[in-house]
Motif scaffolding. Structure first.
Motif, mmCIF file in Angstrom:
data_model
loop_
_atom_site.group_PDB
_atom_site.id
_atom_site.type_symbol
_atom_site.label_atom_id
_atom_site.label_comp_id
_atom_site.label_asym_id
_atom_site.label_seq_id
_atom_site.Cartn_x
_atom_site.Cartn_y
_atom_site.Cartn_z
ATOM 1 N N ASP A 199 0.843 -1.183 0.000
ATOM 2 C CA ASP A 199 0.000 0.000 0.000
ATOM 3 C C ASP A 199 0.884 1.241 0.000
ATOM 4 O OD1 ASP A 199 -2.405 -1.444 0.112
ATOM 5 O OD2 ASP A 199 -2.209 -1.688 2.298
ATOM 6 N N PRO A 200 0.436 2.312 -0.597
ATOM 7 C CA PRO A 200 1.252 3.542 -0.663
ATOM 8 C C PRO A 200 1.341 4.261 0.674
ATOM 9 C CG PRO A 200 -0.887 3.922 -1.662
ATOM 10 C CD PRO A 200 -0.826 2.453 -1.350
ATOM 11 N N ASN A 201 2.029 3.613 1.610
ATOM 12 C CA ASN A 201 2.205 4.173 2.940
ATOM 13 C C ASN A 201 3.485 5.005 2.974
ATOM 14 O OD1 ASN A 201 2.735 4.644 5.687
ATOM 15 N ND2 ASN A 201 1.845 2.694 6.319
ATOM 16 N N PRO A 202 3.401 6.289 3.295
ATOM 17 C CA PRO A 202 4.605 7.134 3.308
ATOM 18 C C PRO A 202 5.708 6.602 4.216
ATOM 19 C CG PRO A 202 2.623 8.481 3.471
ATOM 20 C CD PRO A 202 2.184 7.055 3.612
ATOM 21 N N ARG A 203 5.360 5.823 5.222
ATOM 22 C CA ARG A 203 6.383 5.280 6.125
ATOM 23 C C ARG A 203 7.362 4.379 5.385
ATOM 24 N NH1 ARG A 203 3.693 2.615 11.263
ATOM 25 N NH2 ARG A 203 5.923 2.296 11.687
ATOM 26 N N LEU A 204 6.920 3.785 4.264
ATOM 27 C CA LEU A 204 7.805 2.919 3.490
ATOM 28 C C LEU A 204 8.909 3.705 2.792
ATOM 29 C CD1 LEU A 204 5.185 0.516 1.861
ATOM 30 C CD2 LEU A 204 6.603 0.098 3.882
ATOM 31 N N LEU A 205 8.738 5.007 2.708
ATOM 32 C CA LEU A 205 9.734 5.859 2.059
ATOM 33 C C LEU A 205 10.337 6.844 3.050
ATOM 34 C CD1 LEU A 205 7.806 6.544 -1.270
ATOM 35 C CD2 LEU A 205 9.698 4.952 -0.910
ATOM 36 N N SER A 206 10.497 6.385 4.283
ATOM 37 C CA SER A 206 11.060 7.236 5.329
ATOM 38 C C SER A 206 12.569 7.410 5.140
ATOM 39 C CB SER A 206 10.803 6.625 6.711
ATOM 40 O OG SER A 206 9.422 6.512 6.960
ATOM 41 N N PRO A 207 13.085 8.596 5.413
ATOM 42 C CA PRO A 207 14.538 8.798 5.349
ATOM 43 C C PRO A 207 15.255 7.930 6.380
ATOM 44 C CG PRO A 207 13.389 10.900 5.356
ATOM 45 C CD PRO A 207 12.365 9.854 5.685
ATOM 46 N N ALA A 208 16.440 7.494 6.028
ATOM 47 C CA ALA A 208 17.257 6.677 6.921
ATOM 48 C C ALA A 208 18.296 7.545 7.606
ATOM 49 C CB ALA A 208 17.955 5.564 6.140
ATOM 50 N N SER A 209 18.410 7.422 8.920
ATOM 51 C CA SER A 209 19.549 8.032 9.601
ATOM 52 C C SER A 209 20.815 7.312 9.140
ATOM 53 C CB SER A 209 19.404 7.892 11.116
ATOM 54 O OG SER A 209 19.511 6.524 11.491
ATOM 55 N N HIS A 210 21.948 7.953 9.303
ATOM 56 C CA HIS A 210 23.191 7.314 8.870
ATOM 57 C C HIS A 210 23.469 6.033 9.649
ATOM 58 C CE1 HIS A 210 25.085 11.124 6.856
ATOM 59 N NE2 HIS A 210 23.952 10.735 6.297
ATOM 60 N N GLN A 211 23.126 6.016 10.928
ATOM 61 C CA GLN A 211 23.377 4.786 11.690
ATOM 62 C C GLN A 211 22.450 3.660 11.230
ATOM 63 O OE1 GLN A 211 22.823 7.811 13.033
ATOM 64 N NE2 GLN A 211 21.464 7.734 14.811
ATOM 65 N N ALA A 212 21.202 3.999 10.876
ATOM 66 C CA ALA A 212 20.309 2.986 10.327
ATOM 67 C C ALA A 212 20.810 2.509 8.962
ATOM 68 C CB ALA A 212 18.893 3.536 10.214
ATOM 69 N N TRP A 213 21.393 3.422 8.210
ATOM 70 C CA TRP A 213 21.968 3.103 6.898
ATOM 71 C C TRP A 213 23.079 2.060 7.054
ATOM 72 C CZ3 TRP A 213 22.094 7.757 3.133
ATOM 73 C CH2 TRP A 213 22.443 7.351 1.839
ATOM 74 N N ILE A 214 23.999 2.322 7.977
ATOM 75 C CA ILE A 214 25.113 1.386 8.188
ATOM 76 C C ILE A 214 24.609 0.066 8.780
ATOM 77 C CG2 ILE A 214 27.223 0.986 9.521
ATOM 78 C CD1 ILE A 214 27.579 2.799 7.078
ATOM 79 N N ALA A 215 23.622 0.141 9.669
ATOM 80 C CA ALA A 215 23.061 -1.095 10.229
ATOM 81 C C ALA A 215 22.461 -1.960 9.124
ATOM 82 C CB ALA A 215 22.009 -0.767 11.287
#
Length: 250
Positions: A199-215
Motif C-alpha cells: 500500500d502507498p504508505n509514506p512510512r515505506l519511504l522514510s529517510p534513513a539516519s546514517h546509523q540505520a543506513w550502516i546497520a
C-alpha cells in the motif's frame, strides 16, 4: 530478481562495551567504533562504510575513497554552468551514470564485494545501498539536500527540490542508472523488488539516519554470509551490528 530485504534493526537493550571482538577483524571493529560519534556527517557515513569493508580487506581505505568521491564532485562542478538544483542533478547524473557508468550488479548481486564501498568505487557496480552512499556524498558536496530512503527490499535516495515555489522530493534509483521515480513509481519499485503488493504508505519511504543506513548495510552482509556458509564472517557482522545498535540505537 528478488533482492535482500535489509531493514533497519530493532532497538536492543544497551550492553556493556565489548573490549575486543571475537570474530571481527580488530582494525575494522575499532575503525567503526571510532566513526560512530561522527556518523551523522557525510564523511562519517563514508568512513563507517569503509570500516565495514575493512573486515574483509584488512585495509584502511577511507582516505582513498573520500578522495575519489571528492574528485567526482569536482568533475560535476567543472561541467555545471548553473548552481540551480535541477542543473546540478542533471550534471551529477551525466557524470555518475553516463560518464562513469555506475550501476547495479545484476549479474552477481549477492557477491559480498557489492556491499564494500571501496570495491564499488573500483568496479562501479554495487547494490542499492552502497550506490546510494556514492550518490549522497557527491550530491551533498554539490550543495544538494539528499536523503537515503530506507524502503523495504530496495534502498533509494531522494533529492529535495523546489517546484513552483513548493518543496518536493525527487526519488532516484542509483541501482538502475539513476532512474528518476515519481511517488507511485517508488512504491511500485518496492513491490517489484519484494514480490509483494504494498500500500502507498509514506512510512515505506522514510529517510534513513546514517546509523540505520550502516546497520542495514551490515544486515545485508549478514544475510549474504548466512547464505554462503561463512559462519565466522556472519558472527563478525553481528558484532559490528551490536556495536552500531549499542552506541546509537536506530
Amino acid at each position: 530478481m528478488a533482492k535482500l530485504k535489509g531493514t533497519s534493526p530493532s532497538p536492543r537493550p544497551l550492553r556493556s562495551p565489548m573490549t575486543s571482538p571475537a570474530y571481527c577483524r580488530p582494525l575494522a571493529y575499532e575503525a567503526l567504533r571510532g566513526e560512530l560519534p561522527q556518523i551523522a556527517t557525510q564523511q562519517g557515513l563514508v568512513r563507517a562504510a569503509c570500516a565495514v569493508a575493512s573486515h574483509e580487506s584488512g585495509l584502511s581505505e577511507s582516505a582513498q575513497v573520500l578522495e575519489s568521491l571528492d574528485a567526482m564532485a569536482q568533475t560535476v562542478r567543472n561541467r555545471a554552468r548553473s548552481d540551480s538544483p535541477s542543473a546540478l542533478v542533471a550534471h551529477l547524473h551525466d557524470v555518475l551514470f553516463d560518464l562513469l557508468e555506475y550501476g547495479g550488479n545484476n549479474d552477481d548481486y549477492y557477491n559480498a564485494a557489492n556491499s564494500y564501498l571501496p570495491a564499488v568505487l573500483s568496479s562501479r557496480r554495487g547494490i542499492p545501498i552502497t550506490l546510494a552512499i556514492v550518490y549522497k556524498y557527491v550530491a551533498s558536496e554539490l550543495g544538494l539536500a539528499v536523503h537515503g530512503i530506507n524502503s523495504p527490499g530496495h534502498f533509494l535516495v531522494a533529492v529535495e527540490l523546489v517546484e513552483g515555489g513548493n518543496p518536493t522530493l525527487m526519488f532516484v534509483d542509483p541501482f538502475y542508472g539513476g532512474q528518476l521515480l515519481s511517488l507511485p513509481e517508488a512504491f511500485n519499485r518496492i513491490s517489484e523488488t519484494t514480490g509483494k503488493h504494498v500500500d502507498p504508505n509514506p512510512r515505506l519511504l522514510s529517510p534513513a539516519s546514517h546509523q540505520a543506513w550502516i546497520a542495514r548495510l551490515i544486515l545485508n552482509l549478514t544475510a549474504i554470509f548466512a547464505r554462503t556458509g561463512r559462519e565466522k564472517d556472519l558472527y563478525a557482522m553481528q558484532e559490528m551490528l551490536d556495536l552500531v545498535e549499542r552506541e546509537y540505537v536506530a
